[in-house]
Design a protein around this motif. Structure first.
Motif, mmCIF file in Angstrom:
data_model
loop_
_atom_site.group_PDB
_atom_site.id
_atom_site.type_symbol
_atom_site.label_atom_id
_atom_site.label_comp_id
_atom_site.label_asym_id
_atom_site.label_seq_id
_atom_site.Cartn_x
_atom_site.Cartn_y
_atom_site.Cartn_z
ATOM 1 N N TYR A 80 -0.738 20.596 -42.060
ATOM 2 C CA TYR A 80 -0.949 20.493 -40.589
ATOM 3 C C TYR A 80 -0.494 21.677 -39.726
ATOM 4 C CZ TYR A 80 -1.172 15.486 -41.285
ATOM 5 O OH TYR A 80 -1.372 14.223 -41.783
ATOM 6 N N LEU A 81 -1.073 22.117 -38.855
ATOM 7 C CA LEU A 81 -0.938 23.239 -37.788
ATOM 8 C C LEU A 81 -0.525 22.764 -36.345
ATOM 9 C CD1 LEU A 81 -3.452 23.947 -39.935
ATOM 10 C CD2 LEU A 81 -2.758 26.335 -39.137
ATOM 11 N N PHE A 82 0.462 22.934 -35.732
ATOM 12 C CA PHE A 82 0.744 22.780 -34.524
ATOM 13 C C PHE A 82 1.121 24.121 -33.546
ATOM 14 C CE2 PHE A 82 1.650 18.982 -36.886
ATOM 15 C CZ PHE A 82 0.801 17.825 -36.171
ATOM 16 N N ALA A 83 0.401 24.265 -32.646
ATOM 17 C CA ALA A 83 0.650 25.171 -31.528
ATOM 18 C C ALA A 83 1.423 24.775 -30.379
ATOM 19 C CB ALA A 83 -0.581 25.962 -31.068
ATOM 20 N N LEU A 84 2.578 25.117 -30.193
ATOM 21 C CA LEU A 84 3.411 24.714 -29.120
ATOM 22 C C LEU A 84 3.542 25.866 -28.215
ATOM 23 C CD1 LEU A 84 6.277 22.876 -31.191
ATOM 24 C CD2 LEU A 84 3.944 22.070 -30.543
ATOM 25 N N PRO A 85 3.909 25.487 -26.861
ATOM 26 C CA PRO A 85 4.432 26.417 -25.786
ATOM 27 C C PRO A 85 5.602 27.253 -26.289
ATOM 28 C CG PRO A 85 3.712 24.414 -24.761
ATOM 29 C CD PRO A 85 3.924 24.224 -26.142
ATOM 30 N N GLY A 86 5.608 28.413 -25.871
ATOM 31 C CA GLY A 86 7.004 29.313 -26.199
ATOM 32 C C GLY A 86 7.929 29.097 -25.263
ATOM 33 N N SER A 87 8.308 27.852 -24.228
ATOM 34 C CA SER A 87 9.432 27.685 -23.767
ATOM 35 C C SER A 87 10.268 27.017 -24.560
ATOM 36 C CB SER A 87 9.168 26.806 -22.526
ATOM 37 O OG SER A 87 8.779 25.721 -22.755
ATOM 38 N N THR A 88 11.604 26.923 -24.677
ATOM 39 C CA THR A 88 12.473 26.073 -25.391
ATOM 40 C C THR A 88 12.331 24.587 -25.122
ATOM 41 O OG1 THR A 88 13.869 28.046 -25.595
ATOM 42 C CG2 THR A 88 14.941 25.699 -25.964
ATOM 43 N N GLY A 89 12.193 24.375 -23.809
ATOM 44 C CA GLY A 89 12.098 22.937 -23.522
ATOM 45 C C GLY A 89 10.959 22.299 -24.194
#
Length: 180
Positions: free
Chosen positions: A134-143
């Motif tokens: 599985y691969l997930f690309a998340l935004p760079g903000s900590t929140g």
């Protein structure tokens, strides 16, 4: 609604964390550290961690390398999912995916809307599967990393989560490659 089935045993998942940034170092990578902390607190295993530059080919090459590693079940990347010219993480992920998990982006947007309102439209978070990983690309903000983990991934990466979860279908992700 979802729930944790306490009659099932927890199964730790091996997760790699990639921070995509031209400027971050391990010392100031708060989003990567947020994910690592949550992974370990949940009882999962940090399989690897790296920081790569905002270069599509470099990101995709590392994703492919990790997907080929049998010691990595899940890859979480943080950063590069926005709209600027240097934001190429989503494209790199899609270069690697065999299948995209379209609903991940939808659910992430729903979660984000509750926290940041219409600013959620600026994220291009994505998820997919490649080579049984599985691969997930998340935004760079900590929140955003907290939201993705706390409200989506913590449940889907927990074998005890009902009515279904990503862990229970691990053995079937690459079944098409075993057919004769």
């Amino acid at each position: 609604m979802s729930r944790i089935d306490t009659s099932k045993e927890f199964i730790p998942v091996r997760i790699a964390v990639m921070t995509v940034s031209d400027t971050r170092t391990v010392e100031d990578d708060r989003s990567g550290e947020t994910l690592v902390g949550r992974i370990e607190a949940a009882g999962h295993v940090l399989a690897d961690r790296t920081i790569v530059k905002d270069e599509r080919e470099v990101i995709a090459a590392k994703l492919r390398d990790w997907c080929a590693n049998p010691e990595i079940d899940v890859i979480l990347s943080t950063g590069g999912t926005g709209l600027t010219g240097r934001d190429v993480t989503v494209e790199a992920h899609r270069d690697v995916y065999e299948k995209e998990i379209e609903a991940f982006a939808t659910v992430f947007t729903m979660v984000s809307m509750q926290k940041i309102g219409t600013s959620a439209v600026q994220s291009r978070a994505t998820g997919g599967v490649a080579n049984g990983t599985y691969l997930f690309a998340l935004p760079g903000s900590t929140g955003a990393c907290k939201d993705a983990w706390d409200d989506i991934l913590a449940y889907q990466l927990d074998y005890r989560h009902a009515p279904c979860n990503f862990v229970e279908i691990f053995p079937r992700l690459d079944e098409h490659k075993r057919r004769k």
